[in-house]
Design a protein around this motif. Structure first.
Motif, short mmCIF file in Angstrom:
data_model
loop_
_atom_site.label_atom_id
_atom_site.label_comp_id
_atom_site.label_asym_id
_atom_site.label_seq_id
_atom_site.Cartn_x
_atom_site.Cartn_y
_atom_site.Cartn_z
N GLU A 50 37.77 -1.94 19.56
CA GLU A 50 37.13 -1.37 18.37
C GLU A 50 37.55 0.07 18.17
OE1 GLU A 50 32.77 0.17 17.34
OE2 GLU A 50 32.79 -1.99 17.75
N ARG A 51 37.56 0.85 19.24
CA ARG A 51 37.96 2.26 19.14
C ARG A 51 39.41 2.39 18.66
NH1 ARG A 51 35.20 6.12 23.61
NH2 ARG A 51 33.24 5.00 23.91
N ALA A 52 40.26 1.55 19.22
CA ALA A 52 41.67 1.59 18.82
C ALA A 52 41.81 1.17 17.36
CB ALA A 52 42.49 0.67 19.72
N LEU A 53 41.04 0.17 16.95
CA LEU A 53 41.09 -0.32 15.58
C LEU A 53 40.72 0.76 14.57
CD1 LEU A 53 41.24 -2.57 13.42
CD2 LEU A 53 38.84 -3.09 13.93
N VAL A 54 39.57 1.40 14.77
CA VAL A 54 39.13 2.40 13.79
C VAL A 54 40.05 3.62 13.81
CG1 VAL A 54 36.73 1.62 13.88
CG2 VAL A 54 37.46 3.46 15.40
N THR A 55 40.60 3.94 14.98
CA THR A 55 41.53 5.07 15.07
C THR A 55 42.80 4.81 14.28
OG1 THR A 55 40.74 5.75 17.26
CG2 THR A 55 42.94 6.46 16.64
N VAL A 56 43.43 3.68 14.56
CA VAL A 56 44.71 3.37 13.92
C VAL A 56 44.54 3.11 12.42
CG1 VAL A 56 46.61 1.70 13.83
CG2 VAL A 56 45.77 2.52 16.03
N MET A 57 43.47 2.41 12.05
CA MET A 57 43.29 2.10 10.64
C MET A 57 42.97 3.34 9.82
SD MET A 57 44.12 -0.88 10.14
CE MET A 57 43.81 -0.59 8.42
N SER A 58 42.11 4.21 10.32
CA SER A 58 41.79 5.42 9.57
C SER A 58 43.01 6.34 9.48
CB SER A 58 40.61 6.16 10.22
OG SER A 58 40.87 6.46 11.58
N ALA A 59 43.76 6.44 10.57
CA ALA A 59 44.97 7.25 10.54
C ALA A 59 46.00 6.66 9.59
CB ALA A 59 45.56 7.36 11.95
N SER A 60 46.13 5.35 9.59
CA SER A 60 47.10 4.69 8.71
C SER A 60 46.71 4.83 7.24
CB SER A 60 47.24 3.21 9.08
OG SER A 60 47.79 3.07 10.38
N CYS A 61 45.41 4.86 6.97
CA CYS A 61 44.96 5.08 5.59
C CYS A 61 45.41 6.46 5.10
CB CYS A 61 43.44 4.96 5.50
SG CYS A 61 42.82 3.28 5.52
N ILE A 62 45.26 7.46 5.95
CA ILE A 62 45.68 8.81 5.59
C ILE A 62 47.18 8.85 5.35
CG2 ILE A 62 45.90 11.19 6.40
CD1 ILE A 62 43.28 10.78 7.94
N THR A 63 47.93 8.31 6.30
CA THR A 63 49.38 8.33 6.21
C THR A 63 49.88 7.59 4.98
OG1 THR A 63 49.78 8.60 8.57
CG2 THR A 63 51.50 7.50 7.32
N THR A 64 49.33 6.41 4.74
CA THR A 64 49.77 5.62 3.59
C THR A 64 49.41 6.31 2.28
OG1 THR A 64 49.46 3.60 4.89
CG2 THR A 64 49.73 3.34 2.51
N GLY A 65 48.24 6.93 2.23
CA GLY A 65 47.85 7.67 1.04
C GLY A 65 48.79 8.83 0.75
N PHE A 185 40.00 3.31 -1.11
CA PHE A 185 40.06 2.56 -2.36
C PHE A 185 40.44 3.47 -3.53
CE2 PHE A 185 38.36 0.17 -5.99
CZ PHE A 185 38.77 -1.11 -5.67
N ILE A 186 40.18 4.77 -3.40
CA ILE A 186 40.44 5.71 -4.48
C ILE A 186 41.90 5.72 -4.93
CG2 ILE A 186 40.40 8.16 -5.14
CD1 ILE A 186 37.91 8.46 -3.38
N PRO A 187 42.88 5.77 -4.00
CA PRO A 187 44.28 5.76 -4.44
C PRO A 187 44.67 4.52 -5.25
CG PRO A 187 44.14 6.46 -2.16
CD PRO A 187 42.78 5.97 -2.55
N LEU A 188 43.92 3.43 -5.11
CA LEU A 188 44.22 2.22 -5.86
C LEU A 188 43.88 2.37 -7.34
CD1 LEU A 188 42.93 -0.54 -3.41
CD2 LEU A 188 45.09 0.73 -3.38
N LEU A 189 43.09 3.38 -7.66
CA LEU A 189 42.69 3.62 -9.05
C LEU A 189 43.57 4.66 -9.73
CD1 LEU A 189 38.83 3.77 -8.42
CD2 LEU A 189 40.23 1.77 -8.97
N ILE A 190 44.49 5.25 -8.97
CA ILE A 190 45.37 6.29 -9.50
C ILE A 190 46.78 5.72 -9.62
CG2 ILE A 190 46.29 8.61 -9.14
CD1 ILE A 190 43.84 9.13 -7.32
N PRO A 191 47.34 5.66 -10.80
CA PRO A 191 48.67 5.04 -10.99
C PRO A 191 49.74 5.56 -10.05
CG PRO A 191 47.66 5.48 -13.11
CD PRO A 191 46.76 6.11 -12.09
N ALA A 192 49.75 6.85 -9.76
CA ALA A 192 50.80 7.44 -8.93
C ALA A 192 50.76 6.95 -7.49
CB ALA A 192 50.69 8.97 -8.96
N THR A 193 49.62 6.48 -7.01
CA THR A 193 49.50 6.05 -5.62
C THR A 193 49.24 4.55 -5.47
OG1 THR A 193 47.16 6.72 -5.70
CG2 THR A 193 48.72 8.29 -4.75
N GLN A 194 49.51 3.80 -6.52
CA GLN A 194 49.31 2.35 -6.47
C GLN A 194 50.53 1.65 -5.89
OE1 GLN A 194 48.35 1.48 -10.56
NE2 GLN A 194 46.16 1.84 -10.28
#
Length: 282
Positions: A50-65, A185-194
């Motif tokens: 669980e710790r690894a999951l939330v770490t990697v997923m939250s970090a990946s959200c930042i990076t992908t954004g 979810f916010i970047p999904l509503l912005i055309p430049a980051t879709q």
């Protein structure tokens, strides 16, 4: 400096190093890391997984954004160096260079592992592995050094953030993760980051956040030390994940359908597998 370093790597390329660094780039793939985390969570240690999951997923959200917003051309696309062609480099988005997703995922995962155990025999090989994954991205010509350093900073930084959360705010850790996932979810509503990557990572983050809350409140499966049970758990995980993923792959190739495919697959897996484990005492 970025260009000079990449050109040094380009000058030492050979068949052996092409294979060597391709292996480490494969091992550092975000979905390979995700698979390892799933195995840890279901088969070995629920808490560590669980710790690894939330770490990697939250970090990946930042990076992908950031990737989706910056749209930096990869070195080979910008003409800085050539690319080592293989199956791992031929299907990349040419303008998604900064930061490195591989560095983020591997850095976050192994930092979380090292923080959890704090033993030299864990920290040393983890550091070497992360370094080789990072160098592989430079060698293959798909990232600049600054891309890799930024990815490592995000991944390792989030590992320390979640270490603080798990020690100081354990009871509301899932709510914190849900809020973080919802922000993706916010970047999904912005055309430049879709971008397709943003849809995928947001779906996985939201589904895993909801799934962890449901599992913690209504299921609460436990760990097992029996290898035959671990084998069954692994098989269940693969089967439960494959069914919705394959069925939803029949949908039209549109971004929101892609979001639905990943969201349903992860939610069904992260809730369904623990439920079956608890019901059948596996």
């Amino acid at each position: 400096m970025d260009a000079i370093i990449l050109q040094v790597f380009e000058n030492i390329r050979c068949g052996f190093l092409d294979l060597f660094f391709s292996i480490f780039t494969l091992l550092g793939e975000e979905f390979v890391i995700a698979g390892i985390i799933a195995v840890i969570y279901v088969c070995f240690s629920k808490d560590l997984g669980e710790r690894a999951l939330v770490t990697v997923m939250s970090a990946s959200c930042i990076t992908t954004g950031v990737k989706s917003a910056v749209r930096r051309l990869r070195p080979y696309a910008a003409g800085t160096v050539s690319r080592v062609d293989n199956l791992l480099t031929t299907d990349l988005d040419p303008d998604m260079s900064f930061p490195s997703g591989h560095a983020t995922a591997s850095g976050g995962f192994f930092a979380a592992l090292s923080i959890k155990f704090r033993k030299a025999y864990v920290i040393a090989p983890s550091a070497v592995f992360v370094l080789l994954v990072a160098l592989s991205r430079l060698y293959l010509g798909v990232h600049y050094p600054s891309d890799v350093l930024a990815g490592l900073a995000v991944g390792i930084g989030m590992a320390f953030v979640w270490h603080i959360v798990y020690h100081g705010f354990y009871r509301i850790r899932h709510i914190i993760y849900l809020v973080f996932a919802a922000l993706s979810f916010i970047p999904l509503l912005i055309p430049a980051t879709q971008t397709e990557s943003m849809y995928e990572i947001s779906a996985i983050a939201l589904a895993s956040a909801i799934g962890l809350i449901v599992e913690d409140r209504f299921i609460r499966f436990g760990n097992t030390d029996k290898w035959w049970k671990r084998g069954i758990r692994l098989g269940l995980t693969i089967a439960v994940a494959a069914i919705p993923y394959l069925l939803l792959s029949l949908l039209p190739d549109l971004l929101w359908y892609k979001f639905l495919q990943y969201f349903v697959t992860i939610l069904v897996t992260i809730v369904g597998v623990p439920f079956l484990i608890k019901i059948f005492h596996i």
